[in-house]
Motif scaffolding. Structure first.
Motif, PDB file in Angstrom:
ATOM      1  N   PHE A 108      15.356  26.292  10.846  1.00 54.06           N
ATOM      2  CA  PHE A 108      16.377  25.512  10.150  1.00 54.06           C
ATOM      3  C   PHE A 108      17.265  26.441   9.330  1.00 54.06           C
ATOM      4  N   LEU A 109      18.566  26.269   9.476  1.00 54.59           N
ATOM      5  CA  LEU A 109      19.517  27.154   8.815  1.00 54.59           C
ATOM      6  C   LEU A 109      20.163  26.533   7.587  1.00 54.59           C
ATOM      7  N   ARG A 110      20.017  25.221   7.414  1.00 55.59           N
ATOM      8  CA  ARG A 110      20.707  24.541   6.320  1.00 55.59           C
ATOM      9  C   ARG A 110      19.774  23.557   5.637  1.00 55.59           C
ATOM     10  N   PHE A 111      20.019  23.332   4.358  1.00 59.51           N
ATOM     11  CA  PHE A 111      19.207  22.401   3.582  1.00 59.51           C
ATOM     12  C   PHE A 111      19.245  21.015   4.217  1.00 59.51           C
ATOM     13  N   GLN A 112      20.419  20.600   4.629  1.00 56.09           N
ATOM     14  CA  GLN A 112      20.562  19.272   5.218  1.00 56.09           C
ATOM     15  C   GLN A 112      19.707  19.121   6.470  1.00 56.09           C
ATOM     16  N   ASP A 113      19.621  20.185   7.267  1.00 56.99           N
ATOM     17  CA  ASP A 113      18.887  20.098   8.529  1.00 56.99           C
ATOM     18  C   ASP A 113      17.391  19.898   8.311  1.00 56.99           C
ATOM     19  N   ILE A 114      16.826  20.646   7.366  1.00 55.75           N
ATOM     20  CA  ILE A 114      15.393  20.483   7.125  1.00 55.75           C
ATOM     21  C   ILE A 114      15.113  19.142   6.453  1.00 55.75           C
ATOM     22  N   ALA A 115      16.052  18.666   5.629  1.00 56.87           N
ATOM     23  CA  ALA A 115      15.888  17.352   5.012  1.00 56.87           C
ATOM     24  C   ALA A 115      15.914  16.248   6.069  1.00 56.87           C
ATOM     25  N   GLU A 116      16.811  16.381   7.038  1.00 55.13           N
ATOM     26  CA  GLU A 116      16.870  15.393   8.116  1.00 55.13           C
ATOM     27  C   GLU A 116      15.575  15.381   8.917  1.00 55.13           C
ATOM     28  N   HIS A 117      15.003  16.555   9.133  1.00 55.63           N
ATOM     29  CA  HIS A 117      13.781  16.636   9.929  1.00 55.63           C
ATOM     30  C   HIS A 117      12.585  16.029   9.191  1.00 55.63           C
ATOM     31  N   ILE A 118      12.497  16.267   7.884  1.00 51.64           N
ATOM     32  CA  ILE A 118      11.326  15.821   7.120  1.00 51.64           C
ATOM     33  C   ILE A 118      11.504  14.402   6.584  1.00 51.64           C
ATOM     34  N   LEU A 119      12.674  14.106   6.035  1.00 49.11           N
ATOM     35  CA  LEU A 119      12.900  12.814   5.381  1.00 49.11           C
ATOM     36  C   LEU A 119      13.585  11.796   6.272  1.00 49.11           C
ATOM     37  N   GLY A 120      14.215  12.267   7.333  1.00 52.19           N
ATOM     38  CA  GLY A 120      14.974  11.369   8.195  1.00 52.19           C
ATOM     39  C   GLY A 120      16.461  11.669   8.110  1.00 52.19           C
ATOM     40  N   LYS A 121      17.184  11.280   9.144  1.00 51.22           N
ATOM     41  CA  LYS A 121      18.609  11.614   9.217  1.00 51.22           C
ATOM     42  C   LYS A 121      19.414  11.020   8.068  1.00 51.22           C
ATOM     43  N   ALA A 122      19.079   9.813   7.676  1.00 47.64           N
ATOM     44  CA  ALA A 122      19.853   9.166   6.613  1.00 47.64           C
ATOM     45  C   ALA A 122      19.754   9.945   5.309  1.00 47.64           C
ATOM     46  N   TRP A 123      18.536  10.352   4.937  1.00 53.34           N
ATOM     47  CA  TRP A 123      18.354  11.112   3.701  1.00 53.34           C
ATOM     48  C   TRP A 123      19.079  12.450   3.771  1.00 53.34           C
ATOM     49  N   GLY A 124      18.958  13.127   4.889  1.00 54.94           N
ATOM     50  CA  GLY A 124      19.602  14.429   5.004  1.00 54.94           C
ATOM     51  C   GLY A 124      21.107  14.341   5.037  1.00 54.94           C
ATOM     52  N   ARG A 125      21.614  13.393   5.815  1.00 53.27           N
ATOM     53  CA  ARG A 125      23.056  13.312   6.035  1.00 53.27           C
ATOM     54  C   ARG A 125      23.801  12.687   4.865  1.00 53.27           C
ATOM     55  N   TYR A 126      23.172  11.713   4.205  1.00 51.70           N
ATOM     56  CA  TYR A 126      23.904  10.967   3.186  1.00 51.70           C
ATOM     57  C   TYR A 126      23.444  11.243   1.759  1.00 51.70           C
ATOM     58  N   PHE A 127      22.375  12.012   1.597  1.00 51.51           N
ATOM     59  CA  PHE A 127      21.933  12.343   0.237  1.00 51.51           C
ATOM     60  C   PHE A 127      21.859  13.853   0.022  1.00 51.51           C
ATOM     61  N   VAL A 128      20.983  14.527   0.756  1.00 53.40           N
ATOM     62  CA  VAL A 128      20.760  15.952   0.502  1.00 53.40           C
ATOM     63  C   VAL A 128      22.000  16.779   0.834  1.00 53.40           C
ATOM     64  N   GLY A 129      22.599  16.528   1.994  1.00 59.48           N
ATOM     65  CA  GLY A 129      23.788  17.288   2.376  1.00 59.48           C
ATOM     66  C   GLY A 129      24.930  17.139   1.386  1.00 59.48           C
ATOM     67  N   PRO A 130      25.355  15.900   1.085  1.00 64.73           N
ATOM     68  CA  PRO A 130      26.424  15.722   0.099  1.00 64.73           C
ATOM     69  C   PRO A 130      26.054  16.238  -1.288  1.00 64.73           C
ATOM     70  N   LEU A 131      24.779  16.069  -1.683  1.00 67.90           N
ATOM     71  CA  LEU A 131      24.352  16.549  -2.992  1.00 67.90           C
ATOM     72  C   LEU A 131      24.476  18.064  -3.080  1.00 67.90           C
ATOM     73  N   GLN A 132      24.011  18.756  -2.056  1.00 69.44           N
ATOM     74  CA  GLN A 132      24.110  20.217  -2.061  1.00 69.44           C
ATOM     75  C   GLN A 132      25.566  20.666  -2.076  1.00 69.44           C
TER      76      GLN A 132
END
Length: 487
Positions: A108-132
């Protein structure tokens, strides 16, 4: 495609050796331009250490004496130690999670990508990615503010009666950051970040030495009591905690680890060890010496204490100018690091992976998109000249969840330690405690910004800087008058 583009398969073969695919089974043809060009995995653990040090040991550490001032000696130093221990722990946890998936072929190269894998796409795409993205871009804004303020200080030292305002220096400094933003990839920053490491050691040593010099020279007794009402003390404590969190904050651990050449196992720990050696040398020396020298008169940015209320410089002028110059130079490097999430997004949106990385089409897209990004950050910085307060808000809003909460959650969900184990409960307690700190810290930092801000002055500055035409200027002045009458 134009004459500079080549078939997708051929281009991808040319760059395949330069990158690690985002997902193991993903065809190289489908990898976006940010993975191909911006996130290049060529670095050593030393390069990783340079990136980590630049992202953590940055000018916000000069807020630490003020944070200790809001907490007092015992609590202030205790929270500093806790901040160092917890972040070193959580960063290593996140690194272990990334190494675990890398060993299984998932790099995994990005915070959003690992978040999507562990927490699900919604968490990674709409929370972790925008937050970072928000916290890193907000950091760039606060750093541009600081760069402009430092330039203004040097200008005032040399030309005391000069008429150039802070916001104008902020705009000038934004131009310098715009140049750094054009560095093509994160890995390309390694030499700049080595210089940054030397600079942070230098200005930290100068700041600590200057504080000790002033403290020894001052005949006035030092007062270490915490001033203010009970309400102000409570909110001040949470503001201080979020300042400390921002100082230790990183927010881009996956992106930094992505710069390391495979195999990655153990390299991040070495990089973090180098970084935290510098942290110990700088954070604690600056915090202790600054608060010792100025007590409860410590200002939100330590260097401001080197000039008294009458404008007299309390250290040799050359010493102060040199210290501030080191800060200005390092801020540009730190800005380059925290622009990376925005650059990755822009690369993904506007750069064509079927073209060579330095083709005219891709270079033009990269320069234009990154320049607009920095120009927007600079405009925002011109309206928010409160570095310490903005830094505290960024710490509460972004660095606490990214650096204190999510790593322990990722670890527990990935490795699933027994509920009877100490590590499970330690991680759970950290997640709960820092979630509470995040909520209260956001409120406390926002409250402080409201107290320090003057909306009318900000509007006037923007009107002047944009040089609005007469009709628009009249409307702007009417709005300013209305606000003045109703605030």
């Amino acid at each position: 495609m134009g004459s500079e583009s080549v078939p997708t398969t051929k281009t991808c073969k040319e760059v395949e050796s330069l990158v690690v695919p985002l997902l193991p089974n993903k065809e190289i043809d489908d990898v976006d331009a940010s993975s191909l060009y911006d996130m290049q995995s060529h670095g050593t653990w030393l390069h990783c250490g340079y990136h980590l040090t630049t992202s953590i040991v940055a000018p916000p550490l000069l807020n630490l004496p003020y944070a200790v001032c809001l907490l007092g000696w015992n609590k202030g130093m205790m929270y500093l130690i806790v901040g160092a221990l917890v972040t070193f722990y959580t960063y290593n946890l996140l690194s272990l999670v990334l190494e675990h998936y890398a060993s299984k072929g998932l790099r995994f190269l990005r915070f959003q990508d690992i978040a999507e894998h562990i927490l699900g796409k919604a968490w990674g795409r709409y929370f972790v990615g925008p937050l970072q993205l928000a916290v890193c871009y907000g950091s760039v804004v606060s750093l541009i503010i600081l760069g402009g303020q430092c330039m203004k200080t040097i200008y005032s030292l040399i030309w005391p009666n000069g008429e150039v305002e802070v916001y104008q220096f902020v705009m000038m400094y934004g131009g310098a950051v715009l140049l750094v933003a054009q560095v093509p990839s994160f890995h390309s920053l390694r030499h700049i970040n080595l210089v940054s490491l030397v600079l942070c050691l230098s200005y930290s040593a100068f700041a600590a030495a200057g504080a000790i010099y002033i403290g020894n020279s001052s005949p006035e007794p030092k007062d270490y009591s915490i001033v203010g009402s009970t309400e102000n003390k409570i909110f001040g404590s949470f503001t201080a905690i979020t300042m400390i969190a921002a100082s230790f904050g990183n927010g881009i651990i996956p992106e930094i680890q992505a710069t390391i050449a495979a195999p990655v196992k153990g390299k991040m720990f070495k990089g973090l060890s180098l970084c935290y050696t510098v942290v110990i040398l700088t954070f604690f020396s600056v915090a202790a010496s600054g608060y010792w020298a100025f007590g409860n008169g410590t200002k939100s940015f330590l260097i401001d204490n080197f000039i008294d209320n009458n404008g007299n410089v309390l250290v040799p002028k050359w010493f102060l100018i040199t210290t501030i110059s080191f800060i200005i130079l390092q801020v540009s490097a730190v800005s380059g690091v925290y622009l990376q999430p925005a650059n990755i997004l822009l690369e993904k949106m506007f750069v064509d992976p079927t073209c060579k990385p330095f083709s005219l089409r891709n270079v033009t897209s990269r320069v234009i998109s990154r320049s607009i990004s920095v120009m927007i950050a600079t405009t925002i910085a011109g309206l928010l000249p409160f570095f310490g307060d903005v830094n505290a808000l960024i710490g509460a809003f972004g660095f606490v969840p990214l650096d204190f909460i999510l790593p322990v959650i990722f670890f527990n969900l990935t490795f699933k330690p027994s509920k009877r184990s100490c590590i499970f409960w330690l991680n759970l307690i950290l997640a709960c405690v820092f979630s509470l700190i995040m909520v209260i810290g956001v409120f406390a930092a926002t409250r402080q910004i409201v107290l320090d801000s003057n909306a009318v002055q900000s509007l006037d500055r923007l009107s002047d800087s944009l040089r609005l035409p007469s009709v628009a200027n009249s409307a702007w002045n009417s709005l300013s008058s209305y606000l003045a009458e109703n605030t």
